[in-house]
Write a protein that holds these residues in place. Structure first.
Motif, PDB file in Angstrom:
ATOM      1  N   ASN A  28       0.561  -1.051  -0.019  1.00  0.00           N
ATOM      2  CA  ASN A  28       0.017   0.169   0.043  1.00  0.00           C
ATOM      3  C   ASN A  28       1.206   1.462  -0.076  1.00  0.00           C
ATOM      4  O   ASN A  28       0.574   2.621  -1.324  1.00  0.00           O
ATOM      5  CB  ASN A  28      -0.926  -0.122   1.214  1.00  0.00           C
ATOM      6  N   HIS A  29       2.176   1.075   0.777  1.00  0.00           N
ATOM      7  CA  HIS A  29       2.426   1.950   1.114  1.00  0.00           C
ATOM      8  C   HIS A  29       3.553   2.668  -0.567  1.00  0.00           C
ATOM      9  O   HIS A  29       3.587   3.612  -0.800  1.00  0.00           O
ATOM     10  CB  HIS A  29       3.747   2.295   1.743  1.00  0.00           C
ATOM     11  N   MET A  30       4.118   1.186  -1.124  1.00  0.00           N
ATOM     12  CA  MET A  30       4.344   1.593  -2.502  1.00  0.00           C
ATOM     13  C   MET A  30       3.496   2.243  -3.728  1.00  0.00           C
ATOM     14  O   MET A  30       3.879   2.987  -4.476  1.00  0.00           O
ATOM     15  CB  MET A  30       4.742  -0.054  -2.626  1.00  0.00           C
ATOM     16  N   LYS A  31       2.667   2.099  -3.609  1.00  0.00           N
ATOM     17  CA  LYS A  31       1.353   2.340  -4.276  1.00  0.00           C
ATOM     18  C   LYS A  31       0.844   4.163  -4.265  1.00  0.00           C
ATOM     19  O   LYS A  31       0.998   4.453  -4.644  1.00  0.00           O
ATOM     20  CB  LYS A  31      -0.323   1.574  -4.368  1.00  0.00           C
ATOM     21  N   GLU A  32       1.085   4.543  -2.605  1.00  0.00           N
ATOM     22  CA  GLU A  32       0.883   6.069  -2.571  1.00  0.00           C
ATOM     23  C   GLU A  32       2.281   6.607  -3.028  1.00  0.00           C
ATOM     24  O   GLU A  32       2.006   7.922  -3.196  1.00  0.00           O
ATOM     25  CB  GLU A  32       0.947   5.639  -0.883  1.00  0.00           C
ATOM     26  N   LEU A  33       3.360   6.213  -3.187  1.00  0.00           N
ATOM     27  CA  LEU A  33       4.635   6.651  -3.696  1.00  0.00           C
ATOM     28  C   LEU A  33       4.255   6.840  -4.924  1.00  0.00           C
ATOM     29  O   LEU A  33       5.194   7.640  -5.754  1.00  0.00           O
ATOM     30  CB  LEU A  33       5.748   5.938  -2.921  1.00  0.00           C
ATOM     31  N   GLY A  34       3.652   6.902  -5.887  1.00  0.00           N
ATOM     32  CA  GLY A  34       3.427   6.317  -6.896  1.00  0.00           C
ATOM     33  C   GLY A  34       4.081   5.162  -7.852  1.00  0.00           C
ATOM     34  O   GLY A  34       4.801   5.273  -9.036  1.00  0.00           O
ATOM     35  N   PHE A  35       4.286   3.950  -6.722  1.00  0.00           N
ATOM     36  CA  PHE A  35       4.769   2.659  -8.231  1.00  0.00           C
ATOM     37  C   PHE A  35       4.313   1.762  -9.049  1.00  0.00           C
ATOM     38  O   PHE A  35       2.732   1.755  -8.219  1.00  0.00           O
ATOM     39  CB  PHE A  35       5.624   2.349  -6.926  1.00  0.00           C
ATOM     40  N   ASN A  36       4.504   1.495  -9.735  1.00  0.00           N
ATOM     41  CA  ASN A  36       3.232   0.689 -11.065  1.00  0.00           C
ATOM     42  C   ASN A  36       3.189  -0.552 -10.130  1.00  0.00           C
ATOM     43  O   ASN A  36       3.742  -1.317  -9.480  1.00  0.00           O
ATOM     44  CB  ASN A  36       3.570   0.800 -11.943  1.00  0.00           C
ATOM     45  N   HIS A  37       2.742  -1.840 -10.752  1.00  0.00           N
ATOM     46  CA  HIS A  37       2.612  -2.862 -10.223  1.00  0.00           C
ATOM     47  C   HIS A  37       3.756  -3.785 -11.024  1.00  0.00           C
ATOM     48  O   HIS A  37       3.806  -4.150 -10.316  1.00  0.00           O
ATOM     49  CB  HIS A  37       1.297  -3.853 -10.933  1.00  0.00           C
ATOM     50  N   ILE A  38       4.642  -3.173 -11.860  1.00  0.00           N
ATOM     51  CA  ILE A  38       5.768  -4.224 -12.244  1.00  0.00           C
ATOM     52  C   ILE A  38       7.007  -4.224 -10.575  1.00  0.00           C
ATOM     53  O   ILE A  38       7.557  -4.642 -10.667  1.00  0.00           O
ATOM     54  CB  ILE A  38       6.245  -3.473 -13.871  1.00  0.00           C
ATOM     55  N   GLN A  39       6.950  -2.533 -10.922  1.00  0.00           N
ATOM     56  CA  GLN A  39       8.174  -2.222  -9.760  1.00  0.00           C
ATOM     57  C   GLN A  39       7.793  -2.515  -8.455  1.00  0.00           C
ATOM     58  O   GLN A  39       8.482  -3.375  -7.871  1.00  0.00           O
ATOM     59  CB  GLN A  39       7.522  -0.373  -9.534  1.00  0.00           C
ATOM     60  N   ILE A  40       6.179  -3.381  -7.842  1.00  0.00           N
ATOM     61  CA  ILE A  40       5.767  -3.032  -7.156  1.00  0.00           C
ATOM     62  C   ILE A  40       6.033  -4.732  -6.794  1.00  0.00           C
ATOM     63  O   ILE A  40       6.928  -5.346  -6.174  1.00  0.00           O
ATOM     64  CB  ILE A  40       4.716  -3.384  -6.935  1.00  0.00           C
ATOM     65  N   GLY A  41       5.941  -5.250  -7.464  1.00  0.00           N
ATOM     66  CA  GLY A  41       6.012  -7.606  -8.074  1.00  0.00           C
ATOM     67  C   GLY A  41       8.063  -7.217  -8.148  1.00  0.00           C
ATOM     68  O   GLY A  41       8.298  -8.472  -7.558  1.00  0.00           O
ATOM     69  N   LEU A  42       8.423  -6.379  -8.526  1.00  0.00           N
ATOM     70  CA  LEU A  42       9.894  -5.762  -9.126  1.00  0.00           C
ATOM     71  C   LEU A  42      10.566  -6.174  -7.662  1.00  0.00           C
ATOM     72  O   LEU A  42      11.025  -6.423  -7.111  1.00  0.00           O
ATOM     73  CB  LEU A  42      11.200  -5.382 -10.066  1.00  0.00           C
ATOM     74  N   VAL A  43       9.985  -5.020  -6.371  1.00  0.00           N
ATOM     75  CA  VAL A  43      10.243  -5.063  -5.323  1.00  0.00           C
ATOM     76  C   VAL A  43      10.459  -6.379  -4.755  1.00  0.00           C
ATOM     77  O   VAL A  43      11.070  -7.015  -3.730  1.00  0.00           O
ATOM     78  CB  VAL A  43      10.211  -4.193  -4.181  1.00  0.00           C
ATOM     79  N   GLY A  44       8.943  -6.808  -4.443  1.00  0.00           N
ATOM     80  CA  GLY A  44       8.941  -8.302  -3.589  1.00  0.00           C
ATOM     81  C   GLY A  44       9.759  -9.499  -4.626  1.00  0.00           C
ATOM     82  O   GLY A  44      10.140  -9.876  -3.417  1.00  0.00           O
ATOM     83  N   ALA A  45      10.112  -9.709  -5.803  1.00  0.00           N
ATOM     84  CA  ALA A  45      10.936 -10.265  -6.119  1.00  0.00           C
ATOM     85  C   ALA A  45      11.738 -10.801  -5.574  1.00  0.00           C
ATOM     86  O   ALA A  45      12.804 -11.348  -5.066  1.00  0.00           O
ATOM     87  CB  ALA A  45      10.358 -11.372  -8.109  1.00  0.00           C
ATOM     88  N   ALA A  46      12.396  -9.454  -5.507  1.00  0.00           N
ATOM     89  CA  ALA A  46      14.300  -9.069  -5.517  1.00  0.00           C
ATOM     90  C   ALA A  46      13.915  -9.578  -4.048  1.00  0.00           C
ATOM     91  O   ALA A  46      15.594 -10.577  -3.853  1.00  0.00           O
ATOM     92  CB  ALA A  46      14.157  -7.528  -5.524  1.00  0.00           C
ATOM     93  N   PHE A  47      13.321  -9.280  -2.522  1.00  0.00           N
ATOM     94  CA  PHE A  47      13.195  -9.585  -1.808  1.00  0.00           C
ATOM     95  C   PHE A  47      13.503 -11.058  -1.424  1.00  0.00           C
ATOM     96  O   PHE A  47      14.569 -11.035  -0.867  1.00  0.00           O
ATOM     97  CB  PHE A  47      12.332  -9.165  -1.090  1.00  0.00           C
ATOM     98  N   TYR A  48      12.849 -12.022  -1.550  1.00  0.00           N
ATOM     99  CA  TYR A  48      12.120 -13.357  -1.746  1.00  0.00           C
ATOM    100  C   TYR A  48      13.714 -14.110  -2.460  1.00  0.00           C
ATOM    101  O   TYR A  48      14.118 -14.743  -2.121  1.00  0.00           O
ATOM    102  CB  TYR A  48      11.216 -13.747  -2.338  1.00  0.00           C
TER     103      TYR A  48
END
Length: 411
Positions: A28-48
């Motif tokens: 939710n915070h990333m959405k509020e910062l204006g990140f798109n779905h690809i960027q949000i997915g990339l952040v999650g994938a990079a962490f795991y």
């Protein structure tokens, strides 16, 4: 000064509390910062992805350089990374911080590897592992609740406040870890150049990397393969159950969300009781020193429970079957960790626990894919039958392991 046993309990609880101030509200915070779905997915994938790579490597480094100093470094990095996560609005900084956390956020693994250095009685280690699993759930629930209240009370700055609150929590954990006494057990591996003075930083890092990789490759897989396979089967079976728990009850028993919530809470209470009363299960299995009997019983009950839960048409019978299922699900989670610890050596405990964590991550990839495929082509009932089939593989292998154990005792 708190005893090491109490310190480890608070380390496990506070770590999960701090993480879940932030984790549930990250997207939710990333959405509020204006990140798109690809960027949000990339952040999650990079962490795991970083977690998958770094967990055995960090465990191996801790075996070589000392589990306590590696845990302290991990905590320091995490405390600053979480704080910075709350104040940045840059996608690249955010991504970089999640990569850093993916590499260094190995507190639970390192703490579980370190604990046996301070607890001589195997029964105490087993009880501590049970409490860490139980308190991890408490920390998760409490952190999620408090983080939610903070983000709701301060819509614009709640995430930043939640991230800031992780810093004092991590400094408390740092104090607890640093306060652990120095012990003779915690020693470095034999180094071909232990007396070399003032090595260059790049040489030291390179040597540590090489030693860590060698430590991973030197594992005797003939000694440990069955534990990792048991873990994979157990995690996948449990994942299939919980992923389809709600849809199964809605489809087969037409229960409302309220009643499904009651059943979920009921099995959660049973699991917590089992994890908090490991002492009594250890007494019940006092002669099962290699855990082979417990592993066999876990898979036997899982097979019967999965089949029974899929077949019963009465919701009250379903609730009755939930009891043994919840008991042996919890027992299975503890047993895989305990048997790995009991077989491990002081020189490879960290890397083995890191690899065991990786098996759980692999299961979390397999489970939703398998669940979706089975649901689409066969229906939700067959997910439970699939869980029973997987548990049957574990049952056969654990029976063979138990038979070998009894034969060795007779000799």
């Amino acid at each position: 000064m708190a005893s090491p046993y109490v310190s480890f309990i608070f380390i496990g609880l506070l770590d999960m509390l701090a993480v879940h101030f932030v984790l549930p509200y990250l997207d939710n915070h990333m959405k509020e910062l204006g990140f798109n779905h690809i960027q949000i997915g990339l952040v999650g994938a990079a962490f795991y992805a970083c977690q998958l790579i770094s967990s055995p490597f960090m465990g191996s480094v801790s075996d070589i350089k000392g589990r306590k100093p590696v845990l302290l470094i991990s905590l320091i990095v995490c405390s600053f990374a979480y704080f910075w996560l709350g104040i940045t609005s840059s996608f690249f900084v955010f991504l970089s911080l999640r990569i850093v956390l993916g590499i260094f956020k190995q507190t639970q693994i390192l703490a579980r590897a370190l604990a046996p250095d301070y607890l001589d009685d195997p029964n105490d280690v087993s009880i501590l592992y049970g409490k860490l699993l139980s308190l991890g759930k408490l920390g998760t629930d409490l952190g999620t609740n408090l983080g939610g209240r903070i983000t709701k009370a301060f819509p614009k700055s709640g995430f930043t406040i939640a991230c800031a609150l992780t810093t004092p929590l991590y400094f408390i954990i740092l104090r607890l870890v640093n306060g652990l006494p120095e012990i003779s057990k915690e020693k470095k591996l034999e180094n071909p150049e232990p007396e070399k003075k003032s090595p260059k930083l790049n040489n030291s890092i390179t040597d540590t990397y090489k030693q860590s990789i060698n430590n991973i490759y030197s594992i005797d897989w003939n000694k440990y393969w069955d534990i990792f396979l048991f873990k994979l089967i157990l995690s996948t079976s449990i994942g299939l159950y919980y992923m389809n728990f709600t849809s199964f009850l809605e489809t087969n028993h037409e229960l409302s969300s309220d009643y499904i919530g009651y059943i979920g809470t009921f099995q959660g209470i049973i699991a917590t009781i089992i994890l908090e009363t490991v002492f009594y299960s250890n007494k019940l299995y006092r002669n099962d020193t290699d855990y082979s009997q417990r592993i066999f019983h876990v898979f036997l009950v899982l097979v019967l429970s999965f089949v029974g839960l899929a077949l019963v048409s009465n919701v009250y019978l379903y609730v009755v079957l939930v009891v043994p299922k919840a008991i042996f699900f919890s027992l299975g989670r503890m047993v895989t960790l305990n048997v790995l610890w009991s077989r491990s050596e002081d020189t490879n405990r960290g890397v083995l626990i890191g690899l065991l964590y990786n098996v759980g991550l692999i299961s979390s990839v397999i489970t939703p894919l398998s669940s979706g495929f089975i649901n689409h082509y066969l229906g939700v009932n067959y997910v439970f039958y699939t869980g029973a089939m997987l548990a049957s593989v574990g049952l056969v292998l654990s029976y063979q392991s138990r038979t070998r154990s009894l034969e060795e005792k007779i000799k």
